[in-house]
Enzyme design. Sequence first.
Site, PDB file in Angstrom:
ATOM      1  N   ARG A 133       0.856  -1.112  -0.113  1.00 37.60           N
ATOM      2  CA  ARG A 133      -0.007   0.005   0.160  1.00 37.60           C
ATOM      3  C   ARG A 133       0.775   1.289   0.150  1.00 37.60           C
ATOM      4  O   ARG A 133       0.722   2.190  -0.939  1.00 37.60           O
ATOM      5  CB  ARG A 133      -0.814  -0.077   1.041  1.00 37.60           C
ATOM      6  CG  ARG A 133      -2.348   0.591   0.829  1.00 37.60           C
ATOM      7  CD  ARG A 133      -3.273   0.174   1.838  1.00 37.60           C
ATOM      8  NE  ARG A 133      -4.640   0.338   1.441  1.00 37.60           N
ATOM      9  CZ  ARG A 133      -5.668   0.216   2.064  1.00 37.60           C
ATOM     10  NH1 ARG A 133      -5.774  -0.067   3.264  1.00 37.60           N
ATOM     11  NH2 ARG A 133      -6.895   0.400   1.274  1.00 37.60           N
TER      12      ARG A 133
ATOM     13  N   GLU B  66     -14.533  10.414  11.312  1.00 39.73           N
ATOM     14  CA  GLU B  66     -14.444  10.772  10.027  1.00 39.73           C
ATOM     15  C   GLU B  66     -15.973  10.391   9.561  1.00 39.73           C
ATOM     16  O   GLU B  66     -16.459   9.314   9.284  1.00 39.73           O
ATOM     17  CB  GLU B  66     -13.332  10.118   9.144  1.00 39.73           C
ATOM     18  CG  GLU B  66     -13.135  10.479   7.903  1.00 39.73           C
ATOM     19  CD  GLU B  66     -13.267  11.962   7.493  1.00 39.73           C
ATOM     20  OE1 GLU B  66     -12.465  12.707   8.236  1.00 39.73           O
ATOM     21  OE2 GLU B  66     -14.164  12.517   7.067  1.00 39.73           O
TER      22      GLU B  66
ATOM     23  N   LEU C 108     -16.435  11.116   5.955  1.00 42.32           N
ATOM     24  CA  LEU C 108     -16.555  11.120   4.549  1.00 42.32           C
ATOM     25  C   LEU C 108     -17.098   9.994   3.837  1.00 42.32           C
ATOM     26  O   LEU C 108     -17.112   9.015   4.517  1.00 42.32           O
ATOM     27  CB  LEU C 108     -14.889  11.285   3.860  1.00 42.32           C
ATOM     28  CG  LEU C 108     -14.076  10.078   4.217  1.00 42.32           C
ATOM     29  CD1 LEU C 108     -14.214   8.823   3.254  1.00 42.32           C
ATOM     30  CD2 LEU C 108     -12.669  10.556   4.127  1.00 42.32           C
ATOM     31  N   ALA C 109     -17.414  10.152   2.774  1.00 43.37           N
ATOM     32  CA  ALA C 109     -18.176   9.131   2.114  1.00 43.37           C
ATOM     33  C   ALA C 109     -17.434   8.554   0.737  1.00 43.37           C
ATOM     34  O   ALA C 109     -16.822   9.609   0.214  1.00 43.37           O
ATOM     35  CB  ALA C 109     -19.724   9.048   1.606  1.00 43.37           C
TER      36      ALA C 109
ATOM     37  N   LYS D 142     -20.509   9.403  16.082  1.00 45.34           N
ATOM     38  CA  LYS D 142     -20.261   8.461  14.747  1.00 45.34           C
ATOM     39  C   LYS D 142     -20.986   7.272  14.266  1.00 45.34           C
ATOM     40  O   LYS D 142     -21.467   7.230  13.308  1.00 45.34           O
ATOM     41  CB  LYS D 142     -18.649   7.963  14.704  1.00 45.34           C
ATOM     42  CG  LYS D 142     -18.227   7.289  13.574  1.00 45.34           C
ATOM     43  CD  LYS D 142     -18.631   8.163  12.178  1.00 45.34           C
ATOM     44  CE  LYS D 142     -18.255   7.084  10.980  1.00 45.34           C
ATOM     45  NZ  LYS D 142     -18.316   7.829   9.733  1.00 45.34           N
TER      46      LYS D 142
ATOM     47  N   ASN E 107     -23.875   6.879  11.278  1.00 43.16           N
ATOM     48  CA  ASN E 107     -24.227   5.824  10.136  1.00 43.16           C
ATOM     49  C   ASN E 107     -25.485   4.934  10.381  1.00 43.16           C
ATOM     50  O   ASN E 107     -25.887   4.444   9.527  1.00 43.16           O
ATOM     51  CB  ASN E 107     -22.785   4.615  10.416  1.00 43.16           C
ATOM     52  CG  ASN E 107     -21.861   5.294   9.572  1.00 43.16           C
ATOM     53  OD1 ASN E 107     -21.606   6.247   8.793  1.00 43.16           O
ATOM     54  ND2 ASN E 107     -20.604   4.603   9.589  1.00 43.16           N
TER      55      ASN E 107
ATOM     56  N   CYS F 228     -18.658  -0.148   6.206  1.00 42.78           N
ATOM     57  CA  CYS F 228     -18.659   0.571   7.686  1.00 42.78           C
ATOM     58  C   CYS F 228     -20.323   0.614   8.065  1.00 42.78           C
ATOM     59  O   CYS F 228     -20.611  -0.046   9.194  1.00 42.78           O
ATOM     60  CB  CYS F 228     -18.634   1.923   7.710  1.00 42.78           C
ATOM     61  SG  CYS F 228     -16.933   2.222   7.635  1.00 42.78           S
ATOM     62  N   PHE F 229     -21.365   0.495   7.187  1.00 45.31           N
ATOM     63  CA  PHE F 229     -22.835   0.512   7.543  1.00 45.31           C
ATOM     64  C   PHE F 229     -22.918  -0.693   8.480  1.00 45.31           C
ATOM     65  O   PHE F 229     -23.567  -0.663   9.497  1.00 45.31           O
ATOM     66  CB  PHE F 229     -23.945   0.889   6.388  1.00 45.31           C
ATOM     67  CG  PHE F 229     -24.070   2.256   6.284  1.00 45.31           C
ATOM     68  CD1 PHE F 229     -23.495   3.171   6.686  1.00 45.31           C
ATOM     69  CD2 PHE F 229     -24.647   2.556   5.016  1.00 45.31           C
ATOM     70  CE1 PHE F 229     -23.433   4.636   6.281  1.00 45.31           C
ATOM     71  CE2 PHE F 229     -25.015   3.767   4.646  1.00 45.31           C
ATOM     72  CZ  PHE F 229     -24.297   4.844   5.298  1.00 45.31           C
TER      73      PHE F 229
END
Length: 472
Positions: free
Chosen positions: A48, A170, A172-173, A229, A233, A285-286
């Site tokens: 990475r 965070e 962000l999407a 957070k 979500n 994440c969801f």
Amino acid sequence: MKSENTNKMKITNICCIGAGYVGGPTMSVIAQKCPDIKVTVVDINENRIKAWNDPNVENIPIYEPGLTEVVKEARGRNLFFSTDVDKAIDEAEMIFISVNTPTKTYGIGKGMAADLKYIELSARQIARVATSDKIIVEKSTLPVRTAEAIKNILDNSGKGVKFQILSNPEFLAEGTAVENLLNPDRVLIGGEQTKDGRAAIEALVGIYQRWIPKERLLTTNVWSSELSKLTANAFLAQRISSINAMSELCEMTEADVEEVARAIGADSRIGSRFLKASVGFGGSCFQKDILNLVYIARSYNLHEVADYWEQVIIINNHQRSRFSKKIVQSLFNTVSGKKIAFLGWAFKKETNDTRESAAIYVADALIEEQANVVVYDPKVKGEQMYADLDYLASRDIDENRNKLIVADDPYAACKDAHAIAILTEWDEFKTYDWKRIYKEMQKPAFVFDGRNLLDKEMLTEIGFVHYAIGKS
Ligand code: NAD
Ligand code: UGA
């Protein structure tokens, strides 16, 4: 840390542990906006880091619109990517922890709780290496009260080094990461409500306020920030499951889910965003964050709360599975030996991320029915698709390679297919020559639009049998 005046710390050196979908873009934007701060992003994944350092900026490991421009500007100036985690920790005044927090796959809380081993390893490494006071920023999404555990580890390093822990989740999407980072609805910073805690909060506020209006920088206590957070979500995913639940009712009643979404979204109390019915939400994440929320609620014996949020996941799993069943039923109750073309594998457009993508589960269900699945996605590599399918461990990995074929051209993917399934809402699918595709398919030619992307009238006029989510 340099002192600007008696109370304010001026940060000149930041590091971020974790160069993934959050660490990479977030730190790139901070570096771009704060050229006087040295920003080093570190990761144990050598490949990475190698990709982040690739001389050809187009080869950075994460595809996000606008990201290459940001990296081009800051990389080598004040933005660095490295595998030397110890050195970066030692030099930094502020350390963001942005490592992955997946669902546990073993032991207590298996399949529900967040696996915090990477967080703990990072905290232990900081405790071992740090020789000067530091501000630690939780960037990863964490269960409420994780800061307590991190603090415990750090405060027992036995070196007399002082740490302040901030929560800075965070929001962000993926696919809009750069836009979200440059112009966020809000930035949330939770910290200890003490003099030192407030000074740490101010130090982080000082960074963000270089480009974000102060009124969008929300400060809270640590626990509110951590829990906000997960709550954000959960609320977002709940809206999708709510409209998806309605989509099934629409299909039974001749209501049209897009009309229903428009009608309810016009109510300013409800709002119009995140009401797009689909084959089910995906993304890293969801699901993980809601499962974690459910686990936390149960651990406090709040079973009604846990059951309430768990239903969001139950509806999402149902939506994926009813889409695959619809394909089988429509194709005269068998897809055995039939070619089903998938357009899209990513969990949403404008990303190469496939984590928890509905496509994986739909493919798995159809392969179970002995279908031959051929996939075209403009950004996802074949090896990733196989890795996703293999991870489910539903069958032998050789069989996955026999039953799923990767196409590098959409027309080849659709040629001779019995049906096409749209799994990702890539814009380019709308511009294809659908007459040509129809001509080259088996008849009757079916389109199952899991994203309500294509124009139904156009397709039916050409001759397709068309199914879309939440439409009769
Ligand atoms: P990711 O898997 O893409 O990246 C995490 C990185 O951390 C990996 O490259 C891994 O090698 C590295 N890592 C793990 N342990 C390490 C260690 N001890 N030292 C150095 N590097 C280490 O994950 P991500 O998508 O960037 O998500 C990170 C966190 O941010 C998660 O908690 C996630 O819930 C949260 N989040 C993700 C998104 C998103 O859109 N992906 C958005 C908001 C929040
Ligand atoms: C989501 C949240 O939107 C971010 O705020 C959050 O930071 C992030 O999770 C995270 O914590 O990881 P992301 O998963 O990248 O971001 O993408 P979304 O745009 O939220 O889409 C998630 C899934 O829901 C996708 O599969 C998308 O296609 C689906 N979706 C979204 C719908 O089916 N309908 C909608 O109306 C919106």
